[in-house]
Design a protein around this motif. Structure first.
Motif, PDB file in Angstrom:
ATOM      1  N   PHE A 128       0.861  -1.185   0.000  1.00 51.64           N
ATOM      2  CA  PHE A 128       0.000   0.000   0.000  1.00 51.64           C
ATOM      3  C   PHE A 128       0.897   1.235   0.000  1.00 51.64           C
ATOM      4  CE2 PHE A 128       0.752  -0.594   4.526  1.00 51.64           C
ATOM      5  CZ  PHE A 128       0.835   0.686   5.048  1.00 51.64           C
ATOM      6  N   ALA A 129       0.351   2.332  -0.492  1.00 50.21           N
ATOM      7  CA  ALA A 129       1.054   3.607  -0.502  1.00 50.21           C
ATOM      8  C   ALA A 129       0.411   4.522   0.524  1.00 50.21           C
ATOM      9  CB  ALA A 129       1.009   4.240  -1.892  1.00 50.21           C
ATOM     10  N   TRP A 130       1.241   5.246   1.260  1.00 49.99           N
ATOM     11  CA  TRP A 130       0.726   6.172   2.281  1.00 49.99           C
ATOM     12  C   TRP A 130       1.774   7.241   2.549  1.00 49.99           C
ATOM     13  CZ3 TRP A 130       2.139   6.806   7.669  1.00 49.99           C
ATOM     14  CH2 TRP A 130       1.270   7.626   8.391  1.00 49.99           C
ATOM     15  N   ASP A 131       1.366   8.494   2.499  1.00 46.89           N
ATOM     16  CA  ASP A 131       2.231   9.627   2.811  1.00 46.89           C
ATOM     17  C   ASP A 131       3.545   9.556   2.029  1.00 46.89           C
ATOM     18  OD1 ASP A 131       2.741  12.049   4.091  1.00 46.89           O
ATOM     19  OD2 ASP A 131       3.860  11.073   5.711  1.00 46.89           O
ATOM     20  N   MET A 132       3.460   9.293   0.725  1.00 43.57           N
ATOM     21  CA  MET A 132       4.584   9.236  -0.206  1.00 43.57           C
ATOM     22  C   MET A 132       5.504   8.043   0.016  1.00 43.57           C
ATOM     23  SD  MET A 132       3.883  11.727  -2.140  1.00 43.57           S
ATOM     24  CE  MET A 132       5.345  11.776  -3.161  1.00 43.57           C
ATOM     25  N   GLY A 133       5.101   7.097   0.855  1.00 47.32           N
ATOM     26  CA  GLY A 133       5.904   5.907   1.083  1.00 47.32           C
ATOM     27  C   GLY A 133       5.245   4.681   0.475  1.00 47.32           C
ATOM     28  N   ILE A 134       6.050   3.689   0.126  1.00 44.13           N
ATOM     29  CA  ILE A 134       5.571   2.406  -0.364  1.00 44.13           C
ATOM     30  C   ILE A 134       5.802   1.380   0.745  1.00 44.13           C
ATOM     31  CG2 ILE A 134       5.828   0.586  -2.092  1.00 44.13           C
ATOM     32  CD1 ILE A 134       4.737   3.151  -3.234  1.00 44.13           C
ATOM     33  N   PHE A 135       4.771   0.635   1.092  1.00 41.69           N
ATOM     34  CA  PHE A 135       4.839  -0.340   2.174  1.00 41.69           C
ATOM     35  C   PHE A 135       4.641  -1.743   1.595  1.00 41.69           C
ATOM     36  CE2 PHE A 135       3.880   3.653   4.050  1.00 41.69           C
ATOM     37  CZ  PHE A 135       4.291   3.621   5.369  1.00 41.69           C
TER      38      PHE A 135
END
Length: 255
Positions: A128-135
């Motif tokens: 998932f993507a969140w706050d410009m990060g890739i998890f």
């Protein structure tokens, strides 16, 4: 979804240059969770649960931030845990532990230091993507034998005023011994761009290694031990061999 693809591309290119980024293909089976073991990563109904490998590209420093996030089933979130016991999680800095909640497509974290971080979450099956990060969903090693071999990893940062880089290597043997080395360099520049200073260092170590669940421990010849969270982040689809893994803020690539 377009934003997710762009972020993934930037992260992959930067990580490849630093020998430190990879996508986990068909993760290994999870080990049973207990009080001192995290839940393996998953995304259900747009909600993250368990352990994830996060990457975020910073254009200003030409660097790829890497971190471990643990979204606990209790609604708490921890960044870069050194272990998963109650005491170890509670000992993390206030800015690295908090509570998370999902409302619609917005994931909000209220950190223990009083700061709030909120952004839309873009979920997929294992990422998932969140706050410009890739998890990327994390899984533990299926067995210690997956670590046998030689690996190299590194981190780098570059700004208008200077740069720094660190490279480390680890070789794990089936008989439980390991050897490794590290090197780092630093350099500065004046406002005119001329180089003003540089420095470097190197070191080596050897001893024994053990892998238990999510924890990797290195004990050198003098009996000094270093432990940290370790897990695979990429493996060969055909052979099942782990080709990249994460340990103590460094992503290692098999040589």
């Amino acid at each position: 979804m377009k934003k997710l693809r762009l972020l993934a591309t930037a992260a992959a290119l930067t990580g490849a240059a630093a020998a430190g980024f990879g996508l986990l293909a068909r993760p290994a089976a999870s080990v049973p969770a207990d009080a001192n073991q995290p839940v393996a990563g998953s995304v259900k109904g747009g909600r993250p649960l368990g352990l994830f490998f996060m990457t975020k590209y910073w254009m200003a420093t030409h660097s790829l931030e890497k971190a471990t996030y643990y979204f606990a089933p209790t609604g708490q979130v921890y960044v870069n845990p050194t272990g998963f016991s109650t005491a170890q999680l509670a000992a993390l800095p206030a800015g690295s532990r908090g509570r998370y909640a999902l409302a619609g497509n917005k994931l909000t974290v209220r950190w223990a230091d009083g700061q709030t971080q909120s952004s839309e979450v873009e979920p997929q099956t294992e990422t998932f993507a969140w706050d410009m990060g890739i998890f990327l969903a994390g899984r533990p090693f299926a067995s210690p034998s997956q670590l046998v071999g030689a690996f190299e990893g590194g981190n780098s940062i570059s700004t208008s005023s200077g740069s720094a880089a660190a490279v480390s290597g680890l070789t794990f043997r089936a008989n439980g011994t390991y050897s490794g080395g590290s090197a780092s360099s630093f350099g500065g520049r004046s406002e005119a761009g001329a180089k003003t200073y540089s420095a470097g260092s190197s070191g080596s170590a050897a001893g024994r290694w053990t892998l238990s669940g999510w924890m990797l421990t290195l004990t050198d010849g003098a009996g000094r031990s270093t432990s940290g969270v370790a897990y695979p982040i990429e493996k060969d689809e055909k052979t099942g061999q782990v080709t990249r893994f994460y340990f103590n803020n460094v992503a290692y690539k098999r040589l």
